[in-house]
Enzyme design. Structure first.
Site, PDB file in Angstrom:
ATOM      1  N   ARG A 237       0.850  -1.192   0.000  1.00 55.65           N
ATOM      2  CA  ARG A 237       0.000   0.000   0.000  1.00 55.65           C
ATOM      3  C   ARG A 237       0.885   1.240   0.000  1.00 55.65           C
ATOM      4  NH1 ARG A 237      -3.312  -2.810  -1.585  1.00 55.65           N
ATOM      5  NH2 ARG A 237      -5.470  -3.145  -0.902  1.00 55.65           N
ATOM      6  N   GLU A 266      -3.928   7.103  -6.236  1.00 55.29           N
ATOM      7  CA  GLU A 266      -3.807   6.354  -7.488  1.00 55.29           C
ATOM      8  C   GLU A 266      -4.908   6.748  -8.464  1.00 55.29           C
ATOM      9  OE1 GLU A 266      -3.742   2.213  -6.454  1.00 55.29           O
ATOM     10  OE2 GLU A 266      -1.827   2.369  -5.421  1.00 55.29           O
ATOM     11  N   HIS A 285      -0.323  -0.320  -9.895  1.00 54.30           N
ATOM     12  CA  HIS A 285      -1.023  -1.254  -9.000  1.00 54.30           C
ATOM     13  C   HIS A 285      -1.432  -2.519  -9.774  1.00 54.30           C
ATOM     14  CE1 HIS A 285      -3.300  -1.217  -4.935  1.00 54.30           C
ATOM     15  NE2 HIS A 285      -2.956  -2.452  -5.261  1.00 54.30           N
TER      16      HIS A 285
END
Length: 311
Positions: A237, A266, A285
């Site tokens: 994270r 993000e 991600h």
């Protein structure tokens, strides 16, 4: 008896998952926006008669959970649950479960890939050649280097196994880890403190959940404990790392390279200063975004939801 499914990629596996839900008597509501839902959008879809939600990274805040009057269970399409207010869910009697183990191999393999990229700068050299250049970047070998894993759950274990195959020395810091058999089998050293791991590792890789305790675990103080030649890997994270401190450390060469698959916002906001640095690597991600992991996440999360709603 309706089920809301929010992840954008979930529909790719409807042939294997939807019959499980419809066969159990549930009507399916899909996210048709092609993007992550907002709080208000989730409430609009689920406030009246949705009993279960299969959720990706969409926000299941206390406001959302309280507004969904018939909601009994939430199944995470993935592992990290920081987008779900677990305290509110518990107070409301809403069951929550993640798809533990579904994406461990995929995320672990990306962590290893980021280590190689940080060590050899393959993308940088390839881009240079495509622009007509022939400049090389002096790299380092991973063989013989010490990899320090902060957190040794499902993903951390998979990273450790692969690193040992690369002839790396592996050590872990995880006060909650109790699998001594694993440590012995793979010759993994346990560090007594975070500082011990940071100060003795050539590569530090984060594999822990985001909590109040772990937020900004990597900060100006902990970075100072690391080697100047150290590489930081983060596939967990973004908020585990204080990005202002990381920027300063990379710019001043306090550590050598950081390679992340996650970020606090993000996608990053336009003009994000970390993206201006050549020794900072960021992927979108994508750790769990493999055909194998996505299929397993879909199946695991579906079965988890059905099981929770049975009781």
């Amino acid at each position: 008896m309706k089920i809301l499914i929010t992840p954008k990629s979930f529909g790719n596996y409807r042939e294997k998952t939807y019959p499980l839900l419809t066969g159990a008597g549930y009507e399916i509501i899909e996210n048709t926006t092609g993007r992550t839902l907002t709080e208000d959008e989730i409430i609009k879809l689920a406030k009246d008669d949705v009993v279960g939600i299969i959720v990706g990274i969409d926000p299941l805040t206390a406001k959302v959970l309280k507004s969904c009057r018939k909601l009994r269970a939430v199944s995470k399409y993935g592992v990290g649950m920081d987008n779900i207010d677990l305290t509110a869910a518990e107070k409301l009697g809403i069951k929550v479960k993640n798809a533990a183990g579904s994406n461990s191999v995929s995320v672990a393999e990306l962590a290893i890939a980021l280590m190689f990229e940080a060590a050899r700068r393959v993308a940088v050299m390839s881009a240079t050649v495509k622009l007509g250049g022939w400049d090389r970047v002096l790299g380092i070998e991973l063989t013989g280097k010490t990899l320090g894993l902060i957190g040794c759950g499902h993903i951390g274990k998979e990273v450790a196994k692969r690193a040992k195959g690369l002839l790396m020395d592996v050590q872990v810091y995880d006060p909650y880890f109790g699998d001594e058999e694993f440590l012995e089998k793979y010759a993994v050293k346990r560090c007594a403190s975070l500082n011990e791991l940071l100060s003795t590792s050539d590569i530090v890789s984060l594999h822990l959940p985001l909590t109040n305790e772990t937020r900004h675990l990597i900060n100006s103080r902990t970075i100072q404990a690391m080697k100047k030649s150290a590489i930081l890997i983060n596939t967990s994270r973004g908020e585990l790392v204080d990005e202002d401190s990381l920027y300063t450390a990379l710019k001043e060469k306090t550590i050598a390279v950081a390679a992340q698959d996650v970020f606090s916002k993000e996608p990053p906001l336009p003009g994000e200063k970390l993206l201006t640095l050549t020794n900072f690597i960021l992927t979108p991600h994508a750790g769990a975004f493999t055909a194998e992991a996505v299929e397993k996440m879909a199946i695991y999360s579906t079965k988890n939801l059905i099981e929770m709603l049975k009781h």
